[in-house]
Design a protein around this motif. Structure first.
Motif, mmCIF file in Angstrom:
data_model
loop_
_atom_site.group_PDB
_atom_site.id
_atom_site.type_symbol
_atom_site.label_atom_id
_atom_site.label_comp_id
_atom_site.label_asym_id
_atom_site.label_seq_id
_atom_site.Cartn_x
_atom_site.Cartn_y
_atom_site.Cartn_z
ATOM 1 N N GLY A 104 0.525 -1.290 -0.008
ATOM 2 C CA GLY A 104 0.058 0.033 0.125
ATOM 3 C C GLY A 104 0.700 1.149 -0.039
ATOM 4 N N ARG A 105 0.224 2.305 0.352
ATOM 5 C CA ARG A 105 0.814 3.644 0.284
ATOM 6 C C ARG A 105 -0.031 4.613 0.973
ATOM 7 N N ASP A 106 0.609 6.171 1.254
ATOM 8 C CA ASP A 106 0.169 6.968 1.843
ATOM 9 C C ASP A 106 -1.271 7.497 1.289
ATOM 10 N N PRO A 107 -2.344 7.651 1.872
ATOM 11 C CA PRO A 107 -3.448 7.993 1.094
ATOM 12 C C PRO A 107 -3.547 9.444 0.406
ATOM 13 N N ARG A 108 -2.864 10.375 0.989
ATOM 14 C CA ARG A 108 -2.423 11.543 0.587
ATOM 15 C C ARG A 108 -2.137 11.848 -0.941
ATOM 16 N N GLY A 109 -2.838 12.210 -1.786
ATOM 17 C CA GLY A 109 -2.621 12.290 -3.262
ATOM 18 C C GLY A 109 -3.153 11.293 -3.856
ATOM 19 N N LEU A 110 -4.017 10.312 -3.119
ATOM 20 C CA LEU A 110 -4.436 9.285 -3.802
ATOM 21 C C LEU A 110 -6.154 9.556 -3.809
ATOM 22 N N ASP A 111 -6.828 9.420 -4.771
ATOM 23 C CA ASP A 111 -8.387 9.756 -4.904
ATOM 24 C C ASP A 111 -8.835 8.243 -4.607
ATOM 25 N N LEU A 112 -9.297 8.244 -3.353
ATOM 26 C CA LEU A 112 -9.959 6.972 -2.779
ATOM 27 C C LEU A 112 -11.133 6.474 -3.326
ATOM 28 N N LYS A 113 -12.033 7.620 -4.317
ATOM 29 C CA LYS A 113 -13.034 7.330 -4.672
ATOM 30 C C LYS A 113 -13.116 6.749 -6.112
ATOM 31 N N ALA A 114 -11.942 6.660 -6.691
ATOM 32 C CA ALA A 114 -11.665 6.356 -8.299
ATOM 33 C C ALA A 114 -10.653 5.299 -8.246
ATOM 34 N N ILE A 115 -10.419 4.480 -7.302
ATOM 35 C CA ILE A 115 -9.350 3.301 -7.575
ATOM 36 C C ILE A 115 -10.217 2.160 -8.182
ATOM 37 N N GLU A 116 -9.619 1.798 -9.375
ATOM 38 C CA GLU A 116 -10.315 0.763 -10.112
ATOM 39 C C GLU A 116 -9.536 -0.602 -9.588
ATOM 40 N N ALA A 117 -10.391 -1.709 -9.700
ATOM 41 C CA ALA A 117 -9.780 -2.956 -9.044
ATOM 42 C C ALA A 117 -10.251 -4.096 -9.993
ATOM 43 N N THR A 118 -9.464 -5.019 -10.105
ATOM 44 C CA THR A 118 -9.629 -6.131 -11.165
ATOM 45 C C THR A 118 -9.411 -7.686 -10.403
ATOM 46 N N LEU A 119 -10.127 -8.541 -10.322
ATOM 47 C CA LEU A 119 -9.819 -9.895 -9.621
ATOM 48 C C LEU A 119 -9.650 -10.932 -11.013
ATOM 49 N N THR A 120 -8.377 -11.418 -10.743
ATOM 50 C CA THR A 120 -8.138 -12.501 -11.900
ATOM 51 C C THR A 120 -7.817 -13.948 -11.141
ATOM 52 N N ARG A 121 -7.763 -14.908 -11.979
ATOM 53 C CA ARG A 121 -7.330 -16.204 -11.736
ATOM 54 C C ARG A 121 -6.834 -16.636 -13.002
ATOM 55 N N GLY A 122 -5.272 -16.587 -12.771
ATOM 56 C CA GLY A 122 -4.816 -17.126 -14.209
ATOM 57 C C GLY A 122 -4.711 -15.962 -14.989
ATOM 58 N N PRO A 123 -5.300 -16.177 -16.400
ATOM 59 C CA PRO A 123 -5.577 -15.431 -17.358
ATOM 60 C C PRO A 123 -7.064 -14.927 -17.504
ATOM 61 N N ASP A 124 -7.784 -15.556 -16.451
ATOM 62 C CA ASP A 124 -9.312 -15.128 -16.583
ATOM 63 C C ASP A 124 -9.590 -13.768 -15.366
ATOM 64 N N THR A 125 -10.277 -12.985 -15.962
ATOM 65 C CA THR A 125 -10.844 -12.056 -15.129
ATOM 66 C C THR A 125 -12.150 -12.450 -14.723
ATOM 67 N N LEU A 126 -12.150 -12.176 -13.324
ATOM 68 C CA LEU A 126 -13.328 -12.633 -12.617
ATOM 69 C C LEU A 126 -14.348 -11.844 -12.180
ATOM 70 N N ALA A 127 -14.033 -10.619 -11.910
ATOM 71 C CA ALA A 127 -14.658 -9.422 -11.444
ATOM 72 C C ALA A 127 -13.834 -8.269 -11.392
ATOM 73 N N SER A 128 -14.731 -7.112 -11.460
ATOM 74 C CA SER A 128 -13.948 -5.961 -11.561
ATOM 75 C C SER A 128 -14.830 -4.799 -10.874
ATOM 76 N N GLY A 129 -14.457 -3.747 -10.309
ATOM 77 C CA GLY A 129 -15.177 -2.670 -9.758
ATOM 78 C C GLY A 129 -14.348 -1.235 -9.453
ATOM 79 N N ARG A 130 -15.189 -0.544 -8.770
ATOM 80 C CA ARG A 130 -14.282 0.563 -8.513
ATOM 81 C C ARG A 130 -14.552 1.035 -7.270
ATOM 82 N N SER A 131 -13.682 1.844 -6.452
ATOM 83 C CA SER A 131 -13.789 1.968 -5.029
ATOM 84 C C SER A 131 -15.173 2.856 -4.748
ATOM 85 N N ASP A 132 -15.565 3.660 -5.429
ATOM 86 C CA ASP A 132 -16.869 4.330 -4.869
ATOM 87 C C ASP A 132 -17.925 3.664 -4.763
ATOM 88 N N ALA A 133 -17.980 2.181 -5.483
ATOM 89 C CA ALA A 133 -18.961 1.346 -5.209
ATOM 90 C C ALA A 133 -19.290 1.197 -3.524
#
Length: 260
Positions: free
Chosen positions: A170-199
């Motif tokens: 991780g990192r210091d939250p200052r300078g990071l837009d906590l509402k706009a972090i994109e996240a992706t969950l993978t298993r090997g080459p397969d993408t299983l789920a994705s979302g954004r922090s404002d969810a």
């Protein structure tokens, strides 16, 4: 509401189910009249038992942080559970899937506190001021209730279905837009789920502030050094032995959990 004896019985039923890895019927079927207050008291009984056995609180997690999940459960606010030292997992140590009943992983953003949070009146500004770093995280969830057939009182009593967690640097939250972090969950080459922090309640820091205010009603505090998981920004995914699950976050990097 349940009396103290029935709350104790419920806590013991859930603990036995976890130890034997044998799920039980929903508490809402076993104990007519159980409500949310009962469920939190059952959760606290179980946590006190674990502390008496030498475990240690390392933080808290928020569940049901999305409007969709709240609607599904018929509630208008999230729930919460405790994180314990015995739940800490490592990226370099595979997890035995058979040690759990019906394990799933959820993508999370973790807040590591560098200072205690106030209880009543806690604000987003308080959360940001107290946060030492934001970390990529995966939560391992499991239900001691058969087939995940849970109502709100069932999951709260069952420590919000929490079973384990792993975090990255991780990192210091200052300078990071906590509402706009994109996240992706993978298993090997397969993408299983994705979302954004404002969810997560529109802002994951708002979820942490809600938690601080809520647990204060039960005499619980969010303290320096605690890890707070504010809720998942993706759907939960069933896990299988022999597979590795990786969550990757813009600005935070990846975190992985492998199962055997």
């Amino acid at each position: 509401m349940l009396d103290d004896r029935r709350r104790r019985e419920a806590a013991e039923v859930l603990r036995e189910a976890e130890l034997r890895r044998t799920p039980v019927r929903p508490l809402t079927e076993l104990h007519a009249g159980i409500d949310v207050q009962d469920a939190y008291e059952i959760q606290l009984l179980a946590i006190r038992d674990r502390l008496a056995d030498g475990d240690r609180i390392t933080g808290h997690k928020v569940g049901l942080s999305s409007p969709v999940m709240q609607a599904m459960m018929g509630v208008d606010e999230p729930d919460y559970g405790h994180l314990l030292a015995s739940m800490e997992l490592r990226q370099d140590t595979p997890v035995p899937a058979a040690a759990y009943i019906a394990p799933r992983v959820e993508v999370e953003f973790g807040f590591v506190l560098g200072a205690d949070l106030p209880g009543e009146g806690c604000t987003v500004a308080d959360v940001l001021a107290a946060t030492e770093r934001v970390v990529p995280a995966l939560e391992l969830i499991d239900s001691r209730i058969a087939d995940w057939r849970i109502a709100i009182a069932d999951t709260i009593a069952d420590n919000a279905s929490s079973a384990g967690y792993v975090i990255g640097e991780g990192r210091d939250p200052r300078g990071l837009d906590l509402k706009a972090i994109e996240a992706t969950l993978t298993r090997g080459p397969d993408t299983l789920a994705s979302g954004r922090s404002d969810a997560v309640l529109g802002d994951p820091a708002a979820s942490v502030a809600w938690l601080a205010r809520t647990v204060a009603r039960f005499g619980v505090e969010l303290r320096k050094g605690h890890l707070i998981l504010p809720g998942s920004c993706t759907r939960a995914v069933d896990v299988a032995a022999g597979r590795t699950y990786t969550a990757d976050f813009t600005g935070l990097g990846p975190v992985s959990l492998s199962f055997i």
